[in-house]
Design a protein around this motif. Structure first.
Motif, PDB file in Angstrom:
ATOM      1  N   ASP A   5       0.869  -1.167   0.000  1.00 42.23           N
ATOM      2  CA  ASP A   5       0.000   0.000   0.000  1.00 42.23           C
ATOM      3  C   ASP A   5       0.911   1.224   0.000  1.00 42.23           C
ATOM      4  OD1 ASP A   5      -2.816  -1.086   2.050  1.00 42.23           O
ATOM      5  OD2 ASP A   5      -2.177  -1.622   0.041  1.00 42.23           O
ATOM      6  N   SER A   6       2.179   1.021   0.383  1.00 37.81           N
ATOM      7  CA  SER A   6       3.188   2.060   0.238  1.00 37.81           C
ATOM      8  C   SER A   6       3.992   1.700  -1.008  1.00 37.81           C
ATOM      9  CB  SER A   6       4.102   2.072   1.451  1.00 37.81           C
ATOM     10  OG  SER A   6       5.216   2.897   1.224  1.00 37.81           O
ATOM     11  N   VAL A   7       3.613   2.260  -2.126  1.00 40.45           N
ATOM     12  CA  VAL A   7       4.221   1.901  -3.391  1.00 40.45           C
ATOM     13  C   VAL A   7       4.976   3.095  -3.953  1.00 40.45           C
ATOM     14  CG1 VAL A   7       2.590   0.093  -3.994  1.00 40.45           C
ATOM     15  CG2 VAL A   7       2.032   2.456  -4.516  1.00 40.45           C
ATOM     16  N   PRO A   8       5.918   2.878  -4.883  1.00 37.28           N
ATOM     17  CA  PRO A   8       6.778   3.956  -5.331  1.00 37.28           C
ATOM     18  C   PRO A   8       6.052   5.174  -5.888  1.00 37.28           C
ATOM     19  CG  PRO A   8       7.596   1.846  -6.096  1.00 37.28           C
ATOM     20  CD  PRO A   8       6.263   1.591  -5.477  1.00 37.28           C
ATOM     21  N   TRP A   9       4.846   4.963  -6.409  1.00 31.49           N
ATOM     22  CA  TRP A   9       4.170   6.095  -7.049  1.00 31.49           C
ATOM     23  C   TRP A   9       3.076   6.691  -6.153  1.00 31.49           C
ATOM     24  CZ3 TRP A   9       3.979   1.021  -8.487  1.00 31.49           C
ATOM     25  CH2 TRP A   9       2.782   0.363  -8.212  1.00 31.49           C
ATOM     26  N   SER A  10       2.989   6.252  -4.919  1.00 30.41           N
ATOM     27  CA  SER A  10       1.901   6.701  -4.054  1.00 30.41           C
ATOM     28  C   SER A  10       2.440   7.215  -2.728  1.00 30.41           C
ATOM     29  CB  SER A  10       0.936   5.537  -3.794  1.00 30.41           C
ATOM     30  OG  SER A  10      -0.024   5.898  -2.837  1.00 30.41           O
ATOM     31  N   ASN A  11       1.702   8.121  -2.091  1.00 30.68           N
ATOM     32  CA  ASN A  11       2.073   8.641  -0.782  1.00 30.68           C
ATOM     33  C   ASN A  11       1.356   7.927   0.356  1.00 30.68           C
ATOM     34  OD1 ASN A  11       3.805  10.645  -1.785  1.00 30.68           O
ATOM     35  ND2 ASN A  11       2.058  11.963  -2.263  1.00 30.68           N
ATOM     36  N   VAL A  12       0.574   6.901   0.028  1.00 29.57           N
ATOM     37  CA  VAL A  12      -0.159   6.158   1.050  1.00 29.57           C
ATOM     38  C   VAL A  12       0.800   5.185   1.726  1.00 29.57           C
ATOM     39  CG1 VAL A  12      -2.082   4.611   1.513  1.00 29.57           C
ATOM     40  CG2 VAL A  12      -2.268   6.325  -0.300  1.00 29.57           C
ATOM     41  N   ILE A  13       0.900   5.256   3.063  1.00 29.93           N
ATOM     42  CA  ILE A  13       1.841   4.401   3.763  1.00 29.93           C
ATOM     43  C   ILE A  13       1.193   3.783   4.984  1.00 29.93           C
ATOM     44  CG2 ILE A  13       3.844   5.743   3.017  1.00 29.93           C
ATOM     45  CD1 ILE A  13       3.896   7.051   5.758  1.00 29.93           C
ATOM     46  N   ARG A  14       1.758   2.676   5.428  1.00 29.47           N
ATOM     47  CA  ARG A  14       1.363   2.098   6.690  1.00 29.47           C
ATOM     48  C   ARG A  14       2.564   1.362   7.275  1.00 29.47           C
ATOM     49  NH1 ARG A  14       0.294  -3.395   6.201  1.00 29.47           N
ATOM     50  NH2 ARG A  14      -0.148  -4.168   4.111  1.00 29.47           N
ATOM     51  N   PRO A  15       2.826   1.503   8.562  1.00 29.98           N
ATOM     52  CA  PRO A  15       4.002   0.878   9.149  1.00 29.98           C
ATOM     53  C   PRO A  15       3.845  -0.631   9.223  1.00 29.98           C
ATOM     54  CG  PRO A  15       2.650   1.863  10.846  1.00 29.98           C
ATOM     55  CD  PRO A  15       2.043   2.259   9.532  1.00 29.98           C
ATOM     56  N   SER A  16       4.972  -1.326   9.212  1.00 29.08           N
ATOM     57  CA  SER A  16       4.948  -2.774   9.315  1.00 29.08           C
ATOM     58  C   SER A  16       6.261  -3.264   9.898  1.00 29.08           C
ATOM     59  CB  SER A  16       4.753  -3.401   7.932  1.00 29.08           C
ATOM     60  OG  SER A  16       4.886  -4.793   7.999  1.00 29.08           O
ATOM     61  N   GLY A  29       4.459   6.401 -14.374  1.00 27.50           N
ATOM     62  CA  GLY A  29       4.513   5.428 -13.299  1.00 27.50           C
ATOM     63  C   GLY A  29       4.760   4.019 -13.798  1.00 27.50           C
ATOM     64  N   LEU A  30       4.259   3.721 -15.006  1.00 24.12           N
ATOM     65  CA  LEU A  30       4.448   2.382 -15.580  1.00 24.12           C
ATOM     66  C   LEU A  30       5.877   2.155 -16.059  1.00 24.12           C
ATOM     67  CD1 LEU A  30       1.159   1.969 -17.653  1.00 24.12           C
ATOM     68  CD2 LEU A  30       1.746   0.843 -15.506  1.00 24.12           C
ATOM     69  N   PHE A  31       6.639   3.243 -16.196  1.00 19.87           N
ATOM     70  CA  PHE A  31       8.028   3.124 -16.631  1.00 19.87           C
ATOM     71  C   PHE A  31       8.997   3.531 -15.530  1.00 19.87           C
ATOM     72  CE2 PHE A  31       5.695   3.153 -20.575  1.00 19.87           C
ATOM     73  CZ  PHE A  31       6.398   2.272 -21.377  1.00 19.87           C
ATOM     74  N   ALA A  32       8.549   3.416 -14.273  1.00 22.82           N
ATOM     75  CA  ALA A  32       9.425   3.700 -13.135  1.00 22.82           C
ATOM     76  C   ALA A  32      10.563   2.691 -13.086  1.00 22.82           C
ATOM     77  CB  ALA A  32       8.615   3.650 -11.833  1.00 22.82           C
ATOM     78  N   GLY A  33      11.746   3.151 -12.738  1.00 24.06           N
ATOM     79  CA  GLY A  33      12.901   2.262 -12.654  1.00 24.06           C
ATOM     80  C   GLY A  33      13.480   1.892 -13.996  1.00 24.06           C
ATOM     81  N   PHE A  34      13.278   2.749 -14.989  1.00 23.08           N
ATOM     82  CA  PHE A  34      13.740   2.474 -16.355  1.00 23.08           C
ATOM     83  C   PHE A  34      15.247   2.201 -16.397  1.00 23.08           C
ATOM     84  CE2 PHE A  34      15.976   4.578 -19.869  1.00 23.08           C
ATOM     85  CZ  PHE A  34      15.583   3.800 -20.937  1.00 23.08           C
ATOM     86  N   LEU A  35      16.049   3.137 -15.871  1.00 23.14           N
ATOM     87  CA  LEU A  35      17.499   3.016 -15.973  1.00 23.14           C
ATOM     88  C   LEU A  35      18.056   1.833 -15.181  1.00 23.14           C
ATOM     89  CD1 LEU A  35      19.982   4.243 -17.280  1.00 23.14           C
ATOM     90  CD2 LEU A  35      20.219   5.747 -15.287  1.00 23.14           C
ATOM     91  N   PRO A  36      17.655   1.647 -13.902  1.00 23.22           N
ATOM     92  CA  PRO A  36      18.192   0.493 -13.159  1.00 23.22           C
ATOM     93  C   PRO A  36      17.893  -0.850 -13.819  1.00 23.22           C
ATOM     94  CG  PRO A  36      17.125   2.021 -11.658  1.00 23.22           C
ATOM     95  CD  PRO A  36      16.817   2.486 -13.046  1.00 23.22           C
ATOM     96  N   ARG A  37      16.688  -0.981 -14.397  1.00 22.26           N
ATOM     97  CA  ARG A  37      16.339  -2.258 -15.035  1.00 22.26           C
ATOM     98  C   ARG A  37      17.202  -2.512 -16.253  1.00 22.26           C
ATOM     99  NH1 ARG A  37      13.290  -6.580 -16.000  1.00 22.26           N
ATOM    100  NH2 ARG A  37      12.128  -6.825 -17.945  1.00 22.26           N
ATOM    101  N   LEU A  61       8.758  -3.025 -19.614  1.00 22.13           N
ATOM    102  CA  LEU A  61       8.907  -2.393 -18.301  1.00 22.13           C
ATOM    103  C   LEU A  61       7.589  -2.211 -17.547  1.00 22.13           C
ATOM    104  CD1 LEU A  61      10.852  -1.235 -16.256  1.00 22.13           C
ATOM    105  CD2 LEU A  61      10.712   0.969 -17.431  1.00 22.13           C
ATOM    106  N   PRO A  62       6.491  -1.784 -18.194  1.00 21.66           N
ATOM    107  CA  PRO A  62       5.231  -1.647 -17.440  1.00 21.66           C
ATOM    108  C   PRO A  62       4.807  -2.939 -16.748  1.00 21.66           C
ATOM    109  CG  PRO A  62       5.044  -0.557 -19.562  1.00 21.66           C
ATOM    110  CD  PRO A  62       6.340  -1.312 -19.581  1.00 21.66           C
ATOM    111  N   PHE A  63       4.973  -4.075 -17.411  1.00 25.62           N
ATOM    112  CA  PHE A  63       4.619  -5.350 -16.797  1.00 25.62           C
ATOM    113  C   PHE A  63       5.575  -5.716 -15.663  1.00 25.62           C
ATOM    114  CE2 PHE A  63       2.778  -5.891 -21.128  1.00 25.62           C
ATOM    115  CZ  PHE A  63       1.460  -5.998 -20.740  1.00 25.62           C
ATOM    116  N   ASP A  64       6.827  -5.250 -15.772  1.00 26.71           N
ATOM    117  CA  ASP A  64       7.787  -5.498 -14.699  1.00 26.71           C
ATOM    118  C   ASP A  64       7.397  -4.723 -13.443  1.00 26.71           C
ATOM    119  OD1 ASP A  64      10.400  -6.507 -13.701  1.00 26.71           O
ATOM    120  OD2 ASP A  64      10.850  -4.375 -13.604  1.00 26.71           O
TER     121      ASP A  64
END
Length: 358
Positions: free
Chosen positions: A57-68, A316-324, A272-275
């Motif tokens: 729920d805490s994902v790279p493209w979102s500001n929604v977070i919850r501790p765990s 957002g679907l192409f996040a992490g382009f360079l590292p991948r 990349l989007p599917f990744d």
């Protein structure tokens, strides 16, 4: 009627020799890529230690977070992605040592080697090789066998052969390995013994059916099958162009290396989007395995993709382009060039044996 040519082993080598060549390539690729991913994970851990860890729920493209108290991350040894599960750092101390501060990638390499020893750069490699090497052996051997069958057995020629053979080979490998990955995640997240694991699997099958063992198969197939089809299509095309340019009948080691890097980079960008979706789906399933029972039905691939589009648009679907691309291109280059070198070695060996037999 036209006679069909008999199916022959690829390049005059046997399936067992193909398996040995691909297995060697898998080991070398893992040895090359694993340190890069270990450093990446340690840098990520430094930025988000366990007492501040964020879960799904805490994902790279979102500001929604919850501790765990749990932390999931995807680890790649150059061959396959694996979900790694930790609880308060206790079950993966080799990954999350916080005693040293790293200022960057090079600094991390130097300090890990100096303070923890060179072996620390290959932390976590043995467990993943148990599945990664067999999966790669199945994948590469099936590709060559399918390509030969389509060319020699069915009489097909042209660009569709590597496309179809690559996609089908990856589909088979993913289908075989998917239940093992789920079992590994269960054992890791709940620290089960083998007897407890059997009870857990029987319970899951009794409640949800045998298909529950292939949970997460869909998003993996959506990424890996198109990737493989594109990869082999581009690899065979680039290799043929290089051979024609240098007037060679067979590609050299360096030609295979270059063709593998180019085709890997192209396939990585196009899928990349599917990744991105597969990574989030893996983490979500990993969190579900941490619980005695799933709290909710996992989001489907298309639901996750829709959420990414709503939050961050197509970027957002192409996040992490360079590292991948930086990771996939050299991994593909090392794997395919080593595999082709192994096949060439066995071809020469077989020819020498045939000459001695005369």
């Amino acid at each position: 009627m036209r006679e069909r040519a008999p199916v022959t082993p690829s390049g005059g080598i046997t399936p067992m020799q193909q398996m040995l060549a691909s297995g060697t390539g898998a080991l070398l690729t893992s040895l090359f890529v694993t340190p890069l991913d270990v450093v990446k994970i340690r840098l990520q851990a430094q930025g988000s230690p366990f007492y501040q860890a964020l879960a799904v729920d805490s994902v790279p493209w979102s500001n929604v977070i919850r501790p765990s108290k749990w932390k999931c991350f995807v680890y790649c040894n150059g061959l396959m992605d694996h979900l790694y599960v930790c609880q308060n750092g206790a079950s993966c101390t080799s990954w999350y040592k916080t005693s040293t501060h790293f200022s960057g990638t090079l600094d991390a390499f130097v300090k890990i080697t100096r303070n923890e020893g060179v072996r620390s750069l290959w932390s976590g490699l043995p467990p993943t090789l148990v599945m990664a090497v067999p999966a790669t052996v199945i994948y590469f051997t099936c590709y060559d066998q399918l390509r030969d069958f389509l060319c020699f057995g069915m009489g097909y020629q042209g660009i569709q052969v590597p496309l179809v053979a690559g996609g089908l080979a990856r589909l088979g490998a993913v289908t075989v390995i998917s239940p093992l990955e789920l079992v590994r995640t269960k054992m890791q997240s709940r620290q089960l013994t083998y007897s407890e694991l059997r009870v857990c699997i029987r319970s899951s099958v009794a409640q949800e059916g045998w298909l529950s063992l292939w949970r997460g198969w869909g998003p993996t197939v959506l990424r890996d099958v198109p990737f493989s089809a594109l990869y082999w299509f581009n690899y065979e095309l680039v290799k043929a162009k290089l051979c024609a340019g240098y007037s060679l009948s067979e590609a050299s080691f360096m030609m295979s290396f270059v063709a593998g890097a180019i085709s890997g980079a192209v396939a990585a960008v196009m899928t990349l989007p599917f990744d991105v979706v597969k990574t989030q789906r893996q983490i979500q399933l990993g969190e579900m395995e941490m619980l005695a029972a799933p709290a909710k039905k996992p989001s489907s691939t298309w639901q996750i993709m829709s959420r990414i589009l709503a939050d961050s648009g197509y970027r957002g679907l192409f996040a992490g382009f360079l590292p991948r691309v930086v990771k996939v291109a050299p991994a593909c280059a090392v794997m395919i060039s080593t595999y082709e070198f192994g096949k060439t070695f066995f071809q020469k060996l077989n020819r020498e044996r045939a000459l001695r037999a005369l």
